[in-house]
Write a protein that holds these residues in place. Structure first.
Motif, PDB file in Angstrom:
ATOM      1  N   CYS A 365      -5.228  -6.194  -2.567  1.00 26.14           N
ATOM      2  CA  CYS A 365      -4.053  -6.081  -3.303  1.00 26.14           C
ATOM      3  C   CYS A 365      -3.396  -7.243  -4.234  1.00 26.14           C
ATOM      4  CB  CYS A 365      -2.956  -5.498  -2.275  1.00 26.14           C
ATOM      5  SG  CYS A 365      -1.563  -4.787  -3.356  1.00 26.14           S
ATOM      6  N   LEU A 366      -3.667  -8.404  -3.410  1.00 21.83           N
ATOM      7  CA  LEU A 366      -3.129  -9.641  -4.114  1.00 21.83           C
ATOM      8  C   LEU A 366      -4.047  -9.951  -5.260  1.00 21.83           C
ATOM      9  CD1 LEU A 366      -1.867 -11.887  -1.438  1.00 21.83           C
ATOM     10  CD2 LEU A 366      -0.402 -10.988  -3.188  1.00 21.83           C
ATOM     11  N   TRP A 367      -5.291 -10.104  -5.021  1.00 20.88           N
ATOM     12  CA  TRP A 367      -6.434 -10.550  -5.956  1.00 20.88           C
ATOM     13  C   TRP A 367      -6.495  -9.488  -7.025  1.00 20.88           C
ATOM     14  CZ3 TRP A 367      -8.494 -15.331  -5.541  1.00 20.88           C
ATOM     15  CH2 TRP A 367      -9.524 -15.479  -6.514  1.00 20.88           C
ATOM     16  N   GLN A 368      -6.647  -8.117  -6.949  1.00 21.03           N
ATOM     17  CA  GLN A 368      -6.895  -7.173  -7.842  1.00 21.03           C
ATOM     18  C   GLN A 368      -5.561  -7.126  -8.690  1.00 21.03           C
ATOM     19  OE1 GLN A 368      -9.749  -6.000  -8.685  1.00 21.03           O
ATOM     20  NE2 GLN A 368     -10.511  -4.713  -7.220  1.00 21.03           N
ATOM     21  N   SER A 369      -4.374  -7.251  -8.041  1.00 23.76           N
ATOM     22  CA  SER A 369      -3.027  -7.225  -8.858  1.00 23.76           C
ATOM     23  C   SER A 369      -3.033  -8.317  -9.719  1.00 23.76           C
ATOM     24  CB  SER A 369      -1.825  -7.000  -7.932  1.00 23.76           C
ATOM     25  OG  SER A 369      -1.934  -5.923  -7.140  1.00 23.76           O
ATOM     26  N   ALA A 370      -3.302  -9.555  -9.339  1.00 20.83           N
ATOM     27  CA  ALA A 370      -3.132 -10.898 -10.287  1.00 20.83           C
ATOM     28  C   ALA A 370      -4.161 -10.803 -11.336  1.00 20.83           C
ATOM     29  CB  ALA A 370      -3.277 -12.059  -9.020  1.00 20.83           C
ATOM     30  N   LEU A 371      -5.454 -10.218 -10.880  1.00 21.01           N
ATOM     31  CA  LEU A 371      -6.595  -9.918 -12.044  1.00 21.01           C
ATOM     32  C   LEU A 371      -5.872  -9.454 -13.274  1.00 21.01           C
ATOM     33  CD1 LEU A 371      -9.828  -9.608  -9.988  1.00 21.01           C
ATOM     34  CD2 LEU A 371      -9.102 -11.561 -11.292  1.00 21.01           C
TER      35      LEU A 371
END
Length: 460
Positions: A365-371
């Motif tokens: 969730c963090l990685w995809q959202s920040a991307l």
């Protein structure tokens, strides 16, 4: 026509999640052409175990990298005036007064090489040292911005350059202090710089605009630049970073900073509101509804003692966010995302905060959202392994013990929340390999220039 470059991924993080056996192809311009799932590895094509999109660093003041570790001493009067953002800022000003364009380039190149080694493949440079040490514009008004862009070329990182509008020392159009003379710009200065940088735009470079803050740029000035800014260009602004800023805005306008911004300007999805640390529930909802990106910089916000953004409430409202390294006390997206989550856990006294009904794995969730938020803030085709996006990707070190036998759904959890080793092995940026085996391809030459620059600055 040259044949496309290719990489075969046993596991690749696509927009829809992890997929197996993916063949990636990119062209000579550095754009992904196609991805084939369920493929077999062609003869002679490099094979990687774990491949994911490179992260976007949406907020950077590159020159501050050279300040690292030099501001960690308490003032002599800590019982009466504790150290804060405002005392740190005075030290930063003194440093900024000395730096030359050449030194700025050397510092930025070192920073960008470090960012690449840790998994950032793009950076948004919030650039506000525009004048010489005497406070005069250079013969080429965009000279310092050009030197930072040259550092991006040397390192190979992609860049969104954001020339900064900085006219006042505080709310109510207070005159700038002497130590802010190098930052001074009005709307016409900023527009001249944006125009001068236009020929440099391309696959690896975008040029946007950054009013420094509501305390440093008037609404009238901001409107003047926005009216002349080409459509679709990104707009970034510092806002509601410190409680002192909120109080000053209330004293002058009767409104909190985010509230005042929305009342005065048309704030939409091209905006990135950097920090937005001290926001109330109605402002959180307004930010989410308008489609802006919240630009969060947890290591800098912690280093300066700023506070914590209400991430859980923003996610629940459908808000978009990305991460930046800001003052560069860290150059690692892992550390930013880890402390973004940990700050929420400490504040809320619970675990696994950054999740949605559709994604229950915190790391993913963090990685995809920040991307997604970072790509939007950068105004470039980034943030996904997908046709038409830049060929910006990371290959993880599958031989590292932290990834040994890990289920694919736990890979990003291991990367973000297990240990302190850098698990990024190779980095492709704009279709070019810039990091191999954990080392930047120009690491030694960049480091040598940086060391010379530090010696010069510390001798002043």
């Amino acid at each position: 026509m040259s044949s496309p470059s290719r990489l075969f991924a046993r596991h690749a993080l696509l927009p829809q999640g992890w997929r197996r056996d993916v063949l990636l192809e990119w062209d000579a311009a550095g754009d992904l052409m196609q991805l084939k799932e369920g493929a077999a590895p062609p003869a002679g094509v490099e094979v990687a175990q774990y491949v994911l999109p490179g992260m976007v660093n949406l907020h950077s003041h590159a020159f501050q990298r050279a300040l690292g570790g030099m501001t960690e001493k308490a003032g002599d009067d800590i019982h009466h005036a504790p150290d804060s953002f405002w005392t740190w800022r005075e030290l930063m000003y003194r440093f900024a007064r000395q730096i030359t364009p050449g030194q700025m380039e050397a510092i930025a190149a070192q920073l960008f090489a470090e960012c690449l080694r840790h998994g950032y493949t793009a950076v948004c440079e919030f650039h506000y040292i525009l004048r010489d040490a005497a406070g005069a514009l250079y013969a080429r008004p965009a000279q310092t911005a050009e030197r930072v862009l040259q550092a991006a070329r040397i390192s190979g990182i992609g860049m969104t350059m954001l020339p900064v509008l900085y006219s006042h020392a505080g709310f109510g159009e207070q005159p700038l202090k002497a130590e802010q003379a190098r930052f001074r710009s009005d709307a016409n200065d900023v527009l001249r710089i944006i125009e001068a940088l236009a020929p440099l735009r391309g696959g690896q470079v975008e040029v946007g605009f950054a009013p420094h803050s509501l305390r440093a740029a008037s609404v009238t000035q901001i409107r003047q630049v926005l009216d002349a800014l080409p459509a679709g260009r990104p707009v970034h602004i510092h806002i509601a970073e410190q409680q002192g800023e909120v109080r000053q805005c209330l004293d002058v306008s009767g409104r909190r900073p985010v509230q005042y911004l929305y009342e005065q300007l048309d704030v939409d999805a091209r905006w990135c509101l950097v920090h937005a640390t001290h926001v109330q529930p109605g402002e959180v909802a307004q930010m989410a509804a308008s489609g802006v990106v919240a630009g969060l910089c947890p290591t800098t916000e912690a280093n300066l003692g700023d506070g914590l953004f209400p991430l859980a409430e923003f996610i629940a409202a459908g808000g978009r966010f990305g991460i930046g390294s800001d003052s560069h006390v860290s150059q690692s997206p892992v550390e930013e995302l880890r402390w973004l989550e940990y700050g929420q856990r400490l504040q809320r006294q619970q675990r696994n905060v950054a999740v949605t009904p559709a994604e229950r794995h915190v790391g993913d969730c963090l990685w995809q959202s920040a991307l997604q938020g970072g790509a939007q803030a950068a105004g470039r085709k980034l943030g996904a392994l997908a046709p038409g996006c830049r060929a910006d990707l990371l290959v993880l070190d599958d031989a590292h013990v932290n990834l040994c036998g890990v289920a694919i759904e736990d890979v990003l959890g291991s990367v973000l929340f297990c240990g302190n080793d850098n698990l990024v092995r190779d980095v492709l940026c704009g279709g070019q390999w810039q990091v191999r085996g954990g080392r930047h391809v120009a690491q030694d030459a960049i480091a040598a220039a940086y060391k010379r620059t530090l010696a010069q600055l510390r001798a002043l």
